[in-house]
Design an enzyme around this catalytic site. Structure first.
Site, short mmCIF file in Angstrom:
data_model
loop_
_atom_site.label_atom_id
_atom_site.label_comp_id
_atom_site.label_asym_id
_atom_site.label_seq_id
_atom_site.Cartn_x
_atom_site.Cartn_y
_atom_site.Cartn_z
N GLU A 1 0.83 -1.21 0.00
CA GLU A 1 0.00 0.00 0.00
C GLU A 1 0.87 1.26 0.00
O GLU A 1 0.61 2.21 0.74
CB GLU A 1 -0.94 0.00 1.20
CG GLU A 1 -1.97 -1.11 1.17
CD GLU A 1 -2.99 -1.01 2.28
OE1 GLU A 1 -4.18 -1.32 2.04
OE2 GLU A 1 -2.61 -0.64 3.41
N GLU B 1 -6.70 -7.40 -0.54
CA GLU B 1 -7.15 -7.37 0.85
C GLU B 1 -8.65 -7.11 0.86
O GLU B 1 -9.09 -5.97 0.66
CB GLU B 1 -6.44 -6.29 1.67
CG GLU B 1 -4.98 -6.58 1.92
CD GLU B 1 -4.35 -5.57 2.89
OE1 GLU B 1 -5.10 -4.87 3.59
OE2 GLU B 1 -3.11 -5.48 2.93
#
Length: 588
Positions: A158, A234
């Site tokens: 991320e 995710e």
């Protein structure tokens, strides 16, 4: 030998299209004896892949000192996954987030006052490459290209939520390739413009992370990646908890419906989490984001309200998710491993106690400094640190200022308890006068976990600048480092002062084979617990967590030593072991 790659909009395994139905299980949050149990349950739910992070600080807690045994045996976890018929996605450090201490970065990086993390800063990259020199050769034989179960590997994590240094991401990519990581590499980011712009690497597959509104998320990804398989790396089907919150839950039907929507769109999915596990020891991290940028430490339990609870039992979500998988592939009749026994061992009396102050010279070596130093500057990662100084008197009453307090301080003057100073609560203040002749000031500083996400990750612990009484800084300090990974060296039977932190020792006798159990801490205040020398984590009466999970492999037949370091003693005389966890719940 095998091959896993991207061909247009599909993942292709050994020449055949494949949809990945994956779930996250972190080996470092589960005792090794239970890895196979958790992986078999993932397979039984209809999943074909397991995903795990690899936290750098778990494997290199001190510079140049590596560990890959026990809970840190990543190779054995991956081999076990392959043995039960699962593919493996690995997401190695340098950074993982994961609500894990410092997002997986080792605390010793912060001993360098000029350190810059997660960017093309040569000292940082030199440390990363030295770590890769050890880690990646362990993974290489386990790659699908060498006949192993690893099919893909992530570059950073991320990153677009943190920065925009593409040269840094390219360096990581090249470092992996140069060390033989010839499997599919990918990135993962939130489905927003700045996240995708900052996190993508040219020529590398991008995936997205989200918990709902999957169609919108994938449409946003398509703006930046018009071709390639859609994957949610995710899928947040549950959530984590901070101390002082209620336990987060998500409706099982809602979580299943969002999963169904993704599969209907042809996407691959990785559940974050499938089984959360436990933040044993001091490894829970903290967050500091939002309008008030308030520091929020994460609890010991990483239950996450997902398909398997903290102790590995299937939840309602497990069965709802399996129903959805069954709509898209033919599943055999459900077969689960035999349930793991749970036991309520009842009440056990505290047998011995010891005050912390009398132990300082037994379990630590005093260090003399002019000004207070941080944990990192003194070579300490986690736990506690005690600062002592003498203040001349008389002095009129003034406020004590810890500049800055990272994270929670208990203050004593001439061994009299004065109060607590907390990083996140400006209302907690300590003020005092100093009598003629002066007084000894003692500050017990607790590291509650380094920030694991966002712009405030350079989170050095202890006292980061100095201590003032009124406007005047105090100098001439004696410091005791107390990492307290275990409670060895404590001399029991020594007297303790009122409100002084204390070690409390009990013996749990177990007849027969040990079972999983839960230590109920609702009548205690704040501290940590050791079971046969293993730190099972923090407790705090702020909740939501009321119990600490003790897996059976940490116990033994016969006598088991339980030590509680209680920071605010109030006469507790017994421990209670139950067979059920207690987490106060609320809906998101």
């Amino acid at each position: 030998m095998g091959e896993f790659l991207v061909k247009k909009d599909d993942f292709v395994l050994n020449g055949e299209p494949i949809r990945l139905i994956s779930g996250a299980i972190h080996y470092f949050r589960v005792v090794p004896e239970y890895w196979r149990d958790r992986l078999l349950k993932l397979k039984a739910c209809g999943f074909n892949t397991v995903e795990t992070y690899i936290p750098w600080n778990f494997h290199e807690p001190k510079k140049g000192q590596f560990r890959f045994e026990g809970m840190a045996d990543i190779a054995e976890f991956i081999r076990t996954a392959g043995d039960v018929g699962l593919h493996v996605i690995v997401r190695p450090s340098p950074y993982i987030c994961a609500e894990w201490e410092f997002g997986g970065l080792p605390a010793w990086l912060l001993a360098d006052p000029g350190m810059k993390i997660r960017c093309n800063h040569k000292p940082f990259l030199d440390h990363v490459d030295a770590y890769y020199d050890v880690l990646l050769p362990i993974l290489k034989p386990l790659l699908i290209t060498n006949g192993g179960p690893i099919i893909a590997m992530q570059i950073e994590n991320e990153y677009g939520s943190y920065g925009n240094d593409t040269s840094y991401l390219v360096h990581l990519q090249q470092s992996m390739v140069q060390r033989g990581m010839d499997v599919l590499l990918f990135t993962s980011d939130g489905p927003g413009d700045f996240m995708l712009q900052g996190g993508m690497v040219p020529g590398v597959l991008e995936t997205v992370n989200f918990g709902s509104r999957s169609k919108e998320a994938f449409e946003e990804l398509r703006k930046y990646q018009p071709e390639g398989p859609l994957m949610c790396m995710e899928y947040w089907n549950g959530w984590f908890d901070h101390w002082g919150e209620e336990h987060h839950t998500r409706d099982a039907d809602d979580a299943a419906a969002n999963f169904d929507e993704m599969l209907s769109l042809g996407a691959s999915v990785n559940f974050y989490m499938f089984h959360g596990g436990t933040n044993f020891g001091y490894m829970s991290g903290a967050n500091c984001f939002g309008d008030d940028s308030r520091y929020e430490p994460t609890i010991t339990s990483y239950d996450y309200d997902v398909s398997l609870n903290e102790s590995g039992e299937p939840t309602e979500k497990f069965f709802k998710v399996r129903e959805v998988v069954g709509k898209y592939i033919d599943l055999p009749e459900l077969e689960l491993p035999a349930p793991i026994a749970k036991a309520a061992y009842g009440k056990v009396a505290i047998q011995e106690t010891a005050g912390l102050f009398e132990q300082l010279n037994r379990i630590s070596t005093p260090i003399q400094t002019a000004a207070p130093e941080t944990m990192e500057a003194l070579g300490q990662n986690d736990g506690f640190i005690v600062y002592e100084t003498f203040i001349s008197g008389p002095r009129s009453e003034s406020e004590l200022t810890i500049q800055d307090c990272h994270d929670r301080a208990i203050v004593f003057l001439d061994d009299q308890y004065l109060g607590v100073i907390e990083r996140w609560d400006a209302s907690k203040k300590v003020a005092f006068s100093v009598p003629e002749g002066g007084a000894k000031l003692r500050i017990i500083l607790e590291n509650m976990g380094r920030i694991n996400y966002g712009p405030f990750m350079m989170d050095r612990k202890g006292i980061t600048e100095g201590v003032r009484h009124g406007n005047a800084f105090l100098f001439g300090w004696t410091t005791y480092c107390l990492p307290l990974d275990n409670a060895e060296g404590v001399a029991y039977g020594t007297a303790s002062l009122p409100h002084e932190p204390s070690f409390n020792r009990a013996v749990l006798n177990i007849e027969g084979t040990p079972a999983d159990t839960f230590l109920l801490m609702e009548d205690w205040k704040k501290g940590v617990v050791y079971v046969n020398g293993f730190n099972i984590g923090r407790y705090w009466n702020r909740g939501p967590q009321q119990t600490l999970y003790i897996p059976a492999p940490l116990l033994r037949q016969g006598e088991n030593e339980i030590v509680v370091l209680e920071l605010h003693p109030s006469g507790q005389s017994e421990l209670v072991f139950t067979d059920q966890p207690i987490l106060a719940s609320t809906k998101n």
